[in-house]
Design an enzyme around this catalytic site. Sequence first.
Site, mmCIF file in Angstrom:
data_model
loop_
_atom_site.group_PDB
_atom_site.id
_atom_site.type_symbol
_atom_site.label_atom_id
_atom_site.label_comp_id
_atom_site.label_asym_id
_atom_site.label_seq_id
_atom_site.Cartn_x
_atom_site.Cartn_y
_atom_site.Cartn_z
ATOM 1 N N ARG A 54 24.955 35.024 25.665
ATOM 2 C CA ARG A 54 26.100 34.439 26.393
ATOM 3 C C ARG A 54 27.174 34.007 25.401
ATOM 4 O O ARG A 54 28.355 34.165 25.645
ATOM 5 C CB ARG A 54 25.657 33.232 27.260
ATOM 6 C CG ARG A 54 26.859 32.465 27.812
ATOM 7 C CD ARG A 54 26.557 31.563 28.993
ATOM 8 N NE ARG A 54 25.331 30.809 28.870
ATOM 9 C CZ ARG A 54 25.143 29.773 28.037
ATOM 10 N NH1 ARG A 54 26.118 29.353 27.270
ATOM 11 N NH2 ARG A 54 23.974 29.159 27.991
ATOM 12 N N TYR A 106 48.765 40.140 42.201
ATOM 13 C CA TYR A 106 47.535 40.769 42.693
ATOM 14 C C TYR A 106 46.862 39.795 43.688
ATOM 15 O O TYR A 106 46.748 38.597 43.412
ATOM 16 C CB TYR A 106 46.620 41.096 41.507
ATOM 17 C CG TYR A 106 45.208 41.374 41.929
ATOM 18 C CD1 TYR A 106 44.921 42.438 42.778
ATOM 19 C CD2 TYR A 106 44.161 40.568 41.506
ATOM 20 C CE1 TYR A 106 43.614 42.683 43.192
ATOM 21 C CE2 TYR A 106 42.863 40.815 41.900
ATOM 22 C CZ TYR A 106 42.603 41.875 42.756
ATOM 23 O OH TYR A 106 41.324 42.110 43.162
ATOM 24 N N ASP A 178 49.490 39.507 32.904
ATOM 25 C CA ASP A 178 48.438 40.419 33.355
ATOM 26 C C ASP A 178 48.952 41.831 33.084
ATOM 27 O O ASP A 178 49.848 42.322 33.764
ATOM 28 C CB ASP A 178 48.171 40.193 34.847
ATOM 29 C CG ASP A 178 47.053 41.082 35.385
ATOM 30 O OD1 ASP A 178 46.814 42.155 34.792
ATOM 31 O OD2 ASP A 178 46.441 40.726 36.405
ATOM 32 N N LYS A 203 39.996 48.748 35.209
ATOM 33 C CA LYS A 203 41.032 49.727 35.545
ATOM 34 C C LYS A 203 41.226 50.713 34.390
ATOM 35 O O LYS A 203 40.289 51.362 33.984
ATOM 36 C CB LYS A 203 42.301 48.983 35.941
ATOM 37 C CG LYS A 203 42.052 47.857 36.957
ATOM 38 C CD LYS A 203 41.512 48.423 38.251
ATOM 39 C CE LYS A 203 41.273 47.469 39.398
ATOM 40 N NZ LYS A 203 40.765 46.152 39.199
HETATM 41 N N1 PLP Z 1 44.742 42.002 37.901
HETATM 42 C C1 PLP Z 1 45.176 43.092 38.540
HETATM 43 C C2 PLP Z 1 46.601 43.528 38.351
HETATM 44 C C3 PLP Z 1 44.323 43.810 39.381
HETATM 45 O O1 PLP Z 1 44.776 44.893 40.035
HETATM 46 C C4 PLP Z 1 42.982 43.354 39.535
HETATM 47 C C5 PLP Z 1 42.036 44.066 40.422
HETATM 48 O O2 PLP Z 1 42.401 44.946 41.171
HETATM 49 C C6 PLP Z 1 42.588 42.205 38.863
HETATM 50 C C7 PLP Z 1 43.472 41.563 38.037
HETATM 51 C C8 PLP Z 1 41.183 41.662 39.037
HETATM 52 O O3 PLP Z 1 40.285 42.434 38.304
HETATM 53 P P1 PLP Z 1 38.717 42.578 38.674
HETATM 54 O O4 PLP Z 1 38.635 43.317 39.952
HETATM 55 O O5 PLP Z 1 38.174 43.319 37.491
HETATM 56 O O6 PLP Z 1 38.179 41.203 38.795
#
Ligand code: PLP
Length: 386
Positions: A54, A106, A178, A203
Amino acid sequence: MTGPRRPEHGFETRAIHAGQPPDPATGAVSTPIYQTSTFAQEAVGEHRGYEYSRSANPTRTALEQCLASLEGARHGFAFASGLAATDAVLRTLRPGDHVVIPSDAYGGTWRLVHDVFAPMGMQFDAVDLDDPAALAAAWQPTTRLVWVESPTNPLLAIVDIAAVAKYAHDREARCVVDNTFATPYLQRPLELGADAVVHSTTKYLGGHSDVVGGFVAVLDDELAASIGFLQNVVGAVPAPLDCWLVLRGVKTLAVRMDRHCANARAIVELLDAHPGVDRVLWPGRPGHRGHEIACRQMRDFGGMVSCTLRGGEAAAVAVAAATRVFTLAESLGAVESLIEHPARMTHLSVAGSTNAVDPALLRLSVGIETADDLVADLRAALDSVS
Ligand code: PLP
């Protein structure tokens, strides 16, 4: 030293080698998957940097060093999901602190802020960050963080990262980006002045729809200490195999992104010409709001394309179900093309809020298949409902 790292090697070289020397024990060229929870110690407290997985694991260290290098960061922290990474950044704030988030953040980020942090005392406003006046109007003496997405999900709005970071710094707040949609290949927020970068490695970085993960890249030591503390204390860490899958994905990030961008261009040409399509959203279109900023801060415009259909929600839902090469599924950023209906799928959690998305909207994650096949598939689906 607080500025971005000046790398010795090019992006593609670092994607393949940073943090990944041949295994010192065996010479293995592919970083081993250290599938272990604990590590033997020579004597009490005498170990080789690893005690318990961890806290740290060698496969995770390789991933953290590689992704930090690609973002030009001094510190990197891998998490079990993109939202776990977002959560760690938000946990560095205190009750009463005010955060500005994008109005089309998001959906999961919106839900985390609105349903988890706000009830615990976080203040927040959701504003169109591509409008400097809106940011200024939302600003409060307690504002500590501006959360940026650029391009945003699903409207692909472009935010001037350098301008927002400067605005935040002038008022002693932080700017976190992000960077999931752009990836460090197309955009490096730390070089534009941001303090930290968050990724859903699920992604483009992973790139093959086979892993869920997250990452935080940080410039300054103080924020890094907080994120590192939370990573260990909260424990939302990725498994060694998941770290290895992201590491393997990242090796081909540059070539994949070039193809994603080229294929997106071909899809945008189709959408622009199709009578059933109303608005086409892609930062590479000269008419797109923020196109000039995207030209300045991005290498290319990415593989995400959104559009609204003249036939409204019914047409959008029908097209989403009619494609054969594009798979109807949530998520994005992998080799295979995906299509989805944000209002009823990824952004269902914001339905009914001021953040709700247009039900006529479709979001496409354009993959790296043969461009002609993608164009033919989408054209047939659009023709079938027009
Ligand atoms: N940020 C963006 C722009 C996203 O599109 C997503 C998920 O679709 C996330 C964060 C969250 O990621 P996760 O699904 O890996 O938790």
